[in-house]
Scaffold this motif. Structure first.
Motif, PDB file in Angstrom:
ATOM      1  N   SER A 160      48.340  25.317  51.913  1.00 22.80           N
ATOM      2  CA  SER A 160      46.963  25.332  52.808  1.00 22.80           C
ATOM      3  C   SER A 160      45.677  25.695  51.848  1.00 22.80           C
ATOM      4  CB  SER A 160      46.947  25.978  54.116  1.00 22.80           C
ATOM      5  OG  SER A 160      46.874  27.373  53.398  1.00 22.80           O
ATOM      6  N   GLU A 181      37.657  19.493  51.640  1.00 26.41           N
ATOM      7  CA  GLU A 181      38.431  18.325  51.995  1.00 26.41           C
ATOM      8  C   GLU A 181      38.975  17.723  50.644  1.00 26.41           C
ATOM      9  OE1 GLU A 181      35.714  15.209  52.685  1.00 26.41           O
ATOM     10  OE2 GLU A 181      37.263  13.719  53.286  1.00 26.41           O
ATOM     11  N   LYS A 189      47.444  15.981  50.328  1.00 25.95           N
ATOM     12  CA  LYS A 189      48.564  15.603  51.481  1.00 25.95           C
ATOM     13  C   LYS A 189      47.635  15.746  52.657  1.00 25.95           C
ATOM     14  CE  LYS A 189      53.372  16.557  52.709  1.00 25.95           C
ATOM     15  NZ  LYS A 189      53.819  14.985  52.575  1.00 25.95           N
ATOM     16  N   GLY A 190      47.076  14.891  53.279  1.00 29.32           N
ATOM     17  CA  GLY A 190      46.340  15.306  54.378  1.00 29.32           C
ATOM     18  C   GLY A 190      45.439  16.070  54.073  1.00 29.32           C
ATOM     19  N   ASP A 191      45.453  17.038  55.170  1.00 29.09           N
ATOM     20  CA  ASP A 191      44.222  18.046  55.173  1.00 29.09           C
ATOM     21  C   ASP A 191      44.651  19.392  53.963  1.00 29.09           C
ATOM     22  OD1 ASP A 191      42.635  16.977  56.941  1.00 29.09           O
ATOM     23  OD2 ASP A 191      43.425  17.796  58.457  1.00 29.09           O
ATOM     24  N   ASN A 192      46.028  19.183  53.662  1.00 23.19           N
ATOM     25  CA  ASN A 192      46.348  20.346  52.623  1.00 23.19           C
ATOM     26  C   ASN A 192      46.761  19.824  51.310  1.00 23.19           C
ATOM     27  OD1 ASN A 192      46.919  22.105  54.831  1.00 23.19           O
ATOM     28  ND2 ASN A 192      48.419  20.740  55.643  1.00 23.19           N
TER      29      ASN A 192
END
Length: 231
Positions: free
Chosen positions: A159, A208, A135-138
């Motif tokens: 995170s 990533e 989910k994006g950077d998380n």
């Protein structure tokens, strides 16, 4: 006469190029053999020597970049895949390479990268974690179960950060959806995947999220081929 000279020149250039390409293949195979023997790998790693011409680099013993694809690698019981080591500023004397001696093969900089599949991350998670996705950077984790007598069903955004103990996964403030607001829930969606280093002897510094898993990387300086951890 000019045509004859032109043909001879073309043949000469073609012969040099052919010799260069044959030489690079031989060197790649030899380095692959050395790495496989050094670390008892079941499969010979794929080696790519960059830069042209190869023969000039080989004679000088200095290479712009050499990539080594190890495939799988295991640390503290966790197996990661697609492990690649990019070595830049490589010093590898021709006599040592051809004799199978890797003691003096060094790199000014080595960057290792790998992919940790979500199945591996989920295997270390609490049993209430049913699914993990980028989910994006998380990451987003879906949970289902019971905690402190409360039914648990919903999702959380977490995170992912590197640490000395491994990859730390913790919920983001306000990232709990459809879940009871209890401290125990926050603890439930926090865990550590014990992969802290990659095979350049350096701690993971970049993470990533990708559709297939977490791509992690680490960079070390002044690395010897013999110093790479046992794979």
């Amino acid at each position: 006469m000019r045509k004859v000279l032109l043909v001879l020149l073309i043949l000469l250039i073609g012969g040099v190029i052919a010799a260069d390409r044959i030489g690079v293949r031989v060197a790649q195979d030899e380095i692959g053999k050395q790495v496989a023997a050094q670390y008892n790998l079941q499969q010979r790693p794929e080696v790519t020597i960059h830069g042209f011409p190869f023969l000039t680099q080989a004679i000088g013993g200095e290479y712009d970049q050499i990539d080594v694809k190890l495939g799988q690698w295991t640390e503290r019981g966790v197996t990661v895949g697609d492990v690649t080591i990019e070595m830049r500023g490589v010093n590898a004397p021709l006599a040592d390479v051809t004799s199978g001696n890797a003691n003096s093969v060094t790199a000014e900089e080595a960057t290792a990268s790998a992919v940790i599949p979500y199945a591996v991350i989920k295997a270390r998670a609490p049993k209430e974690v049913k699914n993990i996705a980028a989910k994006g950077d998380n990451l987003q984790v879906d949970l289902n179960g019971t905690i402190a007598g409360f039914p648990l069903s919903g999702s959380a955004v977490v995170s992912v950060k590197p640490s000395a103990k491994g990859i730390v996964i913790t919920p983001i403030s306000g990232g709990l959806a459809g879940l009871p607001q209890l401290p125990a829930v926050g603890q439930l969606v926090s865990w550590t995947v014990p992969v802290a280093n990659l095979p350049v002897g350096s701690r993971i510094s970049k993470i990533e999220p990708t559709p297939d898993g977490l791509r992690v990387s680490a960079t070390a300086n002044n690395v010897r081929l013999n110093d790479l951890p046992n794979a």
